[in-house]
Design a protein around this motif. Structure first.
Motif, short mmCIF file in Angstrom:
data_model
loop_
_atom_site.label_atom_id
_atom_site.label_comp_id
_atom_site.label_asym_id
_atom_site.label_seq_id
_atom_site.Cartn_x
_atom_site.Cartn_y
_atom_site.Cartn_z
N THR A 154 -33.97 -14.02 5.34
CA THR A 154 -33.04 -13.89 4.23
C THR A 154 -31.67 -13.96 4.65
O THR A 154 -30.79 -14.73 4.30
CB THR A 154 -33.08 -12.33 3.45
N ASN A 155 -31.18 -13.46 6.01
CA ASN A 155 -29.75 -13.70 6.43
C ASN A 155 -29.47 -14.97 6.73
O ASN A 155 -28.18 -15.30 6.84
CB ASN A 155 -29.69 -12.67 7.64
N GLU A 156 -30.37 -15.99 6.83
CA GLU A 156 -30.12 -17.28 6.96
C GLU A 156 -29.66 -18.09 5.71
O GLU A 156 -28.85 -19.05 5.81
CB GLU A 156 -31.35 -17.98 7.42
N LEU A 157 -29.72 -17.32 4.62
CA LEU A 157 -29.03 -17.69 3.43
C LEU A 157 -27.44 -17.66 3.59
O LEU A 157 -26.84 -18.57 2.99
CB LEU A 157 -29.54 -16.92 2.04
N LEU A 158 -26.95 -16.50 4.17
CA LEU A 158 -25.66 -16.14 4.44
C LEU A 158 -25.23 -17.46 5.54
O LEU A 158 -23.96 -17.96 5.06
CB LEU A 158 -25.15 -15.05 5.30
N VAL A 159 -25.78 -17.93 6.20
CA VAL A 159 -25.45 -19.00 7.05
C VAL A 159 -25.24 -20.15 6.44
O VAL A 159 -24.28 -21.39 6.44
CB VAL A 159 -26.34 -19.23 8.32
N ALA A 160 -26.29 -20.57 5.51
CA ALA A 160 -26.27 -21.75 4.40
C ALA A 160 -24.85 -21.84 3.62
O ALA A 160 -24.46 -22.70 3.32
CB ALA A 160 -27.54 -21.80 3.51
N THR A 161 -24.05 -20.88 3.35
CA THR A 161 -23.13 -20.85 2.52
C THR A 161 -22.11 -21.28 3.00
O THR A 161 -20.94 -21.52 2.63
CB THR A 161 -22.61 -19.18 2.05
N THR A 162 -22.03 -21.66 4.47
CA THR A 162 -20.88 -22.22 5.42
C THR A 162 -21.29 -23.64 5.74
O THR A 162 -20.43 -24.32 6.46
CB THR A 162 -20.75 -21.37 6.78
N ASP A 163 -22.44 -24.24 5.12
CA ASP A 163 -22.89 -25.65 5.21
C ASP A 163 -21.63 -26.57 5.04
O ASP A 163 -20.90 -26.31 3.95
CB ASP A 163 -23.94 -25.98 4.85
N ASP A 164 -21.60 -27.76 5.81
CA ASP A 164 -20.70 -28.73 5.23
C ASP A 164 -21.06 -29.46 3.93
O ASP A 164 -20.08 -30.00 3.04
CB ASP A 164 -20.48 -29.87 6.27
N ARG A 165 -22.20 -29.58 3.54
CA ARG A 165 -22.59 -29.96 2.26
C ARG A 165 -22.55 -29.02 0.91
O ARG A 165 -23.29 -28.19 1.11
CB ARG A 165 -24.05 -30.65 2.46
N LYS A 166 -21.71 -29.40 0.23
CA LYS A 166 -21.52 -28.81 -0.99
C LYS A 166 -22.74 -28.29 -2.05
O LYS A 166 -22.83 -27.10 -2.40
CB LYS A 166 -20.37 -29.39 -1.83
N TYR A 167 -23.92 -29.12 -1.97
CA TYR A 167 -25.18 -28.97 -2.57
C TYR A 167 -25.77 -27.72 -1.97
O TYR A 167 -26.22 -26.89 -2.64
CB TYR A 167 -25.83 -30.19 -2.82
N VAL A 168 -25.68 -27.77 -0.59
CA VAL A 168 -26.22 -26.66 0.07
C VAL A 168 -25.77 -25.30 -0.07
O VAL A 168 -26.24 -24.39 -0.33
CB VAL A 168 -26.59 -26.88 1.74
N ARG A 169 -24.39 -25.23 0.10
CA ARG A 169 -23.65 -24.07 -0.24
C ARG A 169 -24.14 -23.69 -1.73
O ARG A 169 -24.09 -22.58 -1.85
CB ARG A 169 -22.34 -24.44 -0.06
N GLY A 170 -24.18 -24.58 -2.45
CA GLY A 170 -24.20 -24.23 -3.95
C GLY A 170 -25.55 -23.51 -4.30
O GLY A 170 -25.77 -22.49 -4.87
N ASP A 171 -26.61 -24.15 -3.31
CA ASP A 171 -27.85 -23.39 -3.59
C ASP A 171 -28.21 -22.11 -3.07
O ASP A 171 -28.66 -21.42 -3.53
CB ASP A 171 -29.09 -24.53 -2.87
N ALA A 172 -27.51 -22.25 -1.85
CA ALA A 172 -27.27 -20.59 -1.25
C ALA A 172 -26.61 -19.74 -2.00
O ALA A 172 -27.21 -18.58 -2.34
CB ALA A 172 -26.69 -20.93 0.17
N VAL A 173 -25.71 -19.90 -2.67
CA VAL A 173 -24.93 -18.98 -3.76
C VAL A 173 -25.77 -18.60 -4.93
O VAL A 173 -25.67 -17.67 -5.34
CB VAL A 173 -23.48 -19.70 -4.14
N LEU A 174 -26.31 -19.72 -5.36
CA LEU A 174 -27.33 -19.50 -6.70
C LEU A 174 -28.41 -18.27 -6.08
O LEU A 174 -28.76 -17.55 -7.05
CB LEU A 174 -28.06 -20.88 -6.96
N VAL A 175 -28.96 -18.93 -4.98
CA VAL A 175 -30.13 -17.84 -4.59
C VAL A 175 -29.78 -16.52 -4.37
O VAL A 175 -30.30 -15.35 -4.60
CB VAL A 175 -30.91 -18.51 -3.48
N LEU A 176 -28.56 -16.43 -3.70
CA LEU A 176 -27.81 -14.91 -3.29
C LEU A 176 -27.75 -14.25 -4.61
O LEU A 176 -27.90 -12.98 -4.88
CB LEU A 176 -26.57 -15.22 -2.62
N GLY A 177 -27.13 -14.95 -5.63
CA GLY A 177 -27.00 -14.00 -6.80
C GLY A 177 -28.08 -13.84 -7.62
O GLY A 177 -28.12 -12.56 -8.08
N LEU A 178 -29.29 -14.78 -7.64
CA LEU A 178 -30.61 -14.43 -8.07
C LEU A 178 -31.36 -12.87 -7.44
O LEU A 178 -31.94 -12.47 -8.22
CB LEU A 178 -31.55 -15.46 -8.30
N LEU A 179 -31.04 -13.00 -5.94
CA LEU A 179 -31.68 -11.89 -5.32
C LEU A 179 -31.28 -10.54 -5.71
O LEU A 179 -32.17 -9.55 -5.56
CB LEU A 179 -31.65 -12.24 -3.91
#
Length: 345
Positions: A154-179
């Motif tokens: 799960t902690n790797e989701l926090l790493v994904a929020t720093t990704d250069d690709r905006k869609y990856v950051r967006g997906d990570a934020v979506l999932v963190l909110g849902l969890l």
């Protein structure tokens, strides 16, 4: 962003004129604290008791079953979401099918649905997809694993929020909110200055889901935005926080100048256990714009009144696959007559 193609709202800015279906009964009084510019469309109240049509439900299931075989990956992904949201009897199996799909968007949708359903049968496949070549699928798989009780990745989701690709950051934020894990708030609070406006809005939505009251003022301000796409997201985000005290803000948008914002408010009010948007949904279920018909069907889904069956039945034959799936989802979500909605605090 990939996720946005799967979710239920497209950003349409052009208002259209539609023919309203007549509703003679008056609207109830607005929620306390509401600033009323004008009343939303009248609608039948109280609801007419109407038994759920078993044949119509079977037809709705068939629409989803057909869509899952579509050559269009977006339709397949939407079918998986519809199966989960509509309590399709084979929703878990359809999620597994999606996780095995050749298209990354569908695999992501399958992971999200399997996680939402807490399908234990999906565990081994989710563990495999946690190392999928596609970053969105990896995020979806981590969501699924977390929902199944395995928090090791799960902690790797926090790493994904720093990704250069905006869609990856967006997906990570979506999932963190849902969890629903409040431990993600410090990271999300740092993202309110993300360079991408759409990501900033997703961040505020996720913070509100996680109970950060500081997001309320920003979301309310965005419901008044002159950009209908932004206002639509803000209205639904308010409702997703599950707080009944935001209902006055949502009610005000039932008479917004943009039809899509009205429909978002109709859906949002239904999500909070109110049917004040029934008249709005009744108007736009016959709109010439397919996106408005889709949003109207989703509003009926959230409201859940069984007397909307006659309005939803034609959507199953709609030329738009998105409208057909939204209609099927709504029909499968309708409550039996006499079943009160859940009201939030």
């Amino acid at each position: 962003m990939k996720t946005a193609r799967m979710l239920c709202f497209a950003m349409i800015t052009m208002a259209v004129e539609v023919v309203a279906v007549g509703c003679d009964s008056p609207t109830k009084s607005p929620p306390t604290g509401t600033k009323v510019r004008r009343q939303p469309p009248a609608y039948p109240f109280p609801p007419a008791p109407e038994a759920l049509d078993a044949d119509l439900k079977l037809k709705a299931v068939a629409v989803i079953d057909t869509a899952i075989t579509s050559p269009d990956p977006v339709v397949r992904a939407n079918a998986i979401e519809a199966a989960q949201g509509g309590h399709h009897p084979q929703a878990a199996n359809l999620a597994l099918r999606g996780m095995n799909d050749s298209d990354s968007l569908v695999r992501f949708a399958g992971c999200m649905a399997a996680g939402g359903l807490k399908s234990r049968d999906a565990y081994d496949l989710a563990l495999k997809l946690a190392y999928d070549p596609d970053p969105s699928v990896r995020i979806g798989a981590r969501y699924c694993l977390h929902r199944l009780g395995d928090h090791r990745l799960t902690n790797e989701l926090l790493v994904a929020t720093t990704d250069d690709r905006k869609y990856v950051r967006g997906d990570a934020v979506l999932v963190l909110g849902l969890l629903g894990e409040k431990s993600a708030l410090p990271r999300l609070q740092k993202m309110v200055v993300d360079p991408e406006p759409a990501i900033r809005l997703q961040v505020i939505e996720a913070m509100w889901r996680l109970g950060d009251k500081s997001a309320l003022e920003d979301l309310v301000a965005r419901t008044l935005s002159s950009k209908p796409d932004e206002a639509v997201i803000a209205v639904i985000a308010l409702a997703q926080g599950g707080r009944g005290d935001v209902m006055p803000y949502i009610y005000e948008q039932l008479t917004n100048d943009f039809p899509e914002v009205q429909l978002a408010a109709a859906r949002g009010s239904g999500m909070l256990g109110w049917d004040e948007g029934y008249g709005v949904a009744t108007q736009y279920i016959v709109s010439p714009e397919s996106r408005q018909r889709q949003m109207a069907a989703l509003a009926f889904a959230a409201i859940g009144r069984s007397d909307s069956q006659k309005l939803l039945a034609p959507t199953l034959l709609d030329p738009s696959p998105e409208v057909r799936l939204a209609g099927a989802t709504a029909i499968l979500q309708l409550r039996p007559p006499g079943t009160p909605p859940e009201r939030y605090r």
